[in-house]
Write an enzyme that holds these catalytic residues in place. Sequence first.
Site, short mmCIF file in Angstrom:
data_model
loop_
_atom_site.label_atom_id
_atom_site.label_comp_id
_atom_site.label_asym_id
_atom_site.label_seq_id
_atom_site.Cartn_x
_atom_site.Cartn_y
_atom_site.Cartn_z
CG HIS A 22 -2.00 -1.04 1.16
ND1 HIS A 22 -3.19 -0.92 0.48
CD2 HIS A 22 -2.00 -2.28 1.70
CE1 HIS A 22 -3.88 -2.04 0.63
NE2 HIS A 22 -3.19 -2.89 1.36
CE1 TYR A 36 -0.29 9.54 -5.52
CE2 TYR A 36 0.64 9.58 -3.31
CZ TYR A 36 -0.39 9.27 -4.16
OH TYR A 36 -1.53 8.66 -3.67
#
Length: 198
Positions: A62, A66
Site C-alpha cells: 500500500h 507519487y
Amino acid sequence: VEYFKHDSAEVSDNAHIGAGAKVWHGVQVMPGASVGEATILGKDVYVDAGVSIGARVKVQNHASLYKGSVVEDEAFIGPNAVLANDLRPRACTPDGALKTEMDWTARGATIKKGASVGAGCVVLPGVVVGSYAMVGAGSVVTEDLPDHALALGTPARVVGSVCSCGERLDPSLRCGKCGRSYVSTDGNVRPGPRSSDA
Ligand SMILES: [Zn+2]
C-alpha cells in the site's frame, strides 16, 4: 525482461521493470516509471508516472510513490508510506475549476541508497532522506536528513545515527552489533577508516 507480475497488477507498457523484480497483487505502475533489478513491489503499491526506483529495493504493501519521487538502490519503503509531491495541494483553482497538470509542478521526495522509511511515514515534496538513514514509523519528514540519521516523530527530528545494518550507533559512532565504525563530518556520518568491515 524476465520478472514476476501477479495477474492483478497493472504495469504500463511504457514502464521499465528490471530482471528478477516481483510485482505483487494490485500494484499499479504508470508510464515512464522505472523499477530496478530484483526490486519487490508489495501488494497494492502505487508507482506514479516517471518515478524512478533502483535495484534491490523493497516497497511494502500500500505504499504510494507519487510523480517526481526517486528511490535509490537497496532502500526500504514501509507499508502505507507516502512520498508526496505537492506542497500546496488544492483540488481546484480559486475560480472553482479543477486543477490540471498545467496548474502545478510535481516535486518529489528522494530516498537515497540503503535508507529506510518506516510504516505509515509521509515524506514531503523535495525532501531528501540521506543514505542509510532510518525514519521511524508514522513520522512526517519535512526537512532533508543526513546520511545514517535516525529520525523520529512529526515533524521528524534526528535523534541519533544508525549503522548500515540498522542498529543504532553508540556515542562513539560504533555499532555494537556488527562492529562497523563511523566518523562524523559536516553533520554527515560515513564509514570510518578503522571499520571492521574495511
Ligand atoms: Zn551494524
